[in-house]
Design a protein around this motif. Structure first.
Motif, PDB file in Angstrom:
ATOM      1  N   LYS A 263       0.808  -1.219   0.000  1.00 40.15           N
ATOM      2  CA  LYS A 263       0.000   0.000   0.000  1.00 40.15           C
ATOM      3  C   LYS A 263       0.843   1.273   0.000  1.00 40.15           C
ATOM      4  N   GLY A 264       2.048   1.178   0.513  1.00 37.21           N
ATOM      5  CA  GLY A 264       2.881   2.378   0.612  1.00 37.21           C
ATOM      6  C   GLY A 264       2.683   3.082   1.943  1.00 37.21           C
ATOM      7  N   SER A 265       1.425   3.406   2.250  1.00 40.67           N
ATOM      8  CA  SER A 265       1.101   4.064   3.510  1.00 40.67           C
ATOM      9  C   SER A 265      -0.307   3.656   3.922  1.00 40.67           C
ATOM     10  N   ILE A 266      -0.503   3.428   5.224  1.00 38.79           N
ATOM     11  CA  ILE A 266      -1.804   2.996   5.731  1.00 38.79           C
ATOM     12  C   ILE A 266      -1.942   3.487   7.167  1.00 38.79           C
ATOM     13  N   THR A 267      -3.150   3.867   7.581  1.00 42.52           N
ATOM     14  CA  THR A 267      -3.349   4.421   8.919  1.00 42.52           C
ATOM     15  C   THR A 267      -3.448   3.314   9.958  1.00 42.52           C
ATOM     16  N   ALA A 268      -3.212   3.695  11.215  1.00 36.97           N
ATOM     17  CA  ALA A 268      -3.298   2.737  12.322  1.00 36.97           C
ATOM     18  C   ALA A 268      -4.716   2.185  12.474  1.00 36.97           C
TER      19      ALA A 268
END
Length: 300
Positions: free
Chosen positions: A16-21
């Motif tokens: 994804k590259g970046s994902i929230t908690a």
């Protein structure tokens, strides 16, 4: 379970590259507090995971982390992905998932530049049942039994210790020890019928390369000179790389070596009246005999 979650978390971040908690917490069905604890564990293990606060932020990995840490070179990564593209014809479901994962690990976006399909235009669907049964037998070291139709026109029940699946000269083959002949043999998959997996186990050495060294399988060939009409130019260029002479009238003279077996005559007949065997005389004589038999079938 925690170790498996940590691994999956790294894979998701790569994908994804970046994902929230909260998104990670929802995905793993744990609390956000557990996710941040996992991030601390990953950081302590030397994995460069970091968080970006605010709108548009999230949890990420340092760019190119896996690629920089990998012991696999750039060229080797491309070779692995290309090989997976090639084997998708026999295991599409599992290979597609693995290809997607490795593409993320290697951070390769363009993995669809090549498509390999070993089946022909007429018989598009591979015999997955036979292939998968043979694969299972090889992995489990189980003997198999089947009815085999040989190139000599014989149909014989065989008991075989399967050793390896081989793709050679446009066809799939099974390489294994034939209990009937008491030697290693190649069996063409399309000629295997009534295949059954037995309960008998076996132990036998598997050569790394069956077409090299002591285990090399040779086929008797003879020198043949062929004259082709110009209409056969596409097949001449497709099937012969050496010994080709283009004549002034655009016809061809080909000097080559061909297998000296029943398949030779089927191959020559596939050219119809667009080929003439110049030599050897023995092949010319045999062709005349066979043509006479064909002609007799159509005399009414």
């Amino acid at each position: 379970m925690a170790e498996n979650r940590l691994f999956q978390m790294v894979y998701l971040l790569l994908e994804k590259g970046s994902i929230t908690a909260p998104q990670l917490a929802n995905y793993f069905e744990v609390s956000v507090r557990t996710i941040y604890r996992d991030i601390d564990i990953l950081s302590a293990a030397g994995i460069p995971v970091y968080t970006t606060p605010g709108k548009g932020g999230g949890i990420s990995l340092q760019e190119n982390f896996v690629l920089n840490k990998s012991l696999i070179s750039e060229a080797e990564q491309e070779q692995i992905l290309m090989a997976l593209q090639g084997i998708r014809i026999v295991d599409v479901e599992n290979t597609n998932g693995l290809l997607a994962k490795l593409s993320s690990v290697f951070q390769k976006k363009n993995v669809n530049w090549i498509e390999v399909d070993f089946s022909d235009w007429v018989k598009k669907e591979a015999n997955e049942s036979v292939f998968n049964t043979l694969k299972s037998a090889i992995f489990q070291n189980k003997k198999i039994s089947f009815l085999y139709f040989s190139g000599k026109g014989e149909s014989i029940n065989r008991l075989v210790e399967p050793l390896k699946l081989v793709f050679k000269s446009k066809d799939w083959f099974l390489y294994g020890y034939c209990c009937l002949r008491e030697k290693n043999r190649l069996f063409k998959l399309t000629r295997i019928k009534e295949l059954e997996l037995t309960s008998e186990n076996f132990t036998r050495f598997v050569p790394p390369q069956i077409f090299e060294g002591v285990e090399k399988i040779s086929e008797k060939t003879i020198p043949v000179t062929l004259a082709f009409d110009k209409e056969m130019s596409f097949r001449v260029y497709d099937e012969f790389s050496d010994g080709v002479t283009c004549n002034d009238d655009d016809s061809f003279l080909v000097k080559t070596h061909l297998p000296h077996n029943e398949g030779l005559f089927s191959y020559l007949f596939s050219f119809g009246d667009k080929v003439e065997v110049i030599s050897p005389q023995s092949i010319r004589d045999e062709l005349q005999i066979r043509l006479k038999k064909i002609q007799d079938k159509y005399i009414t």
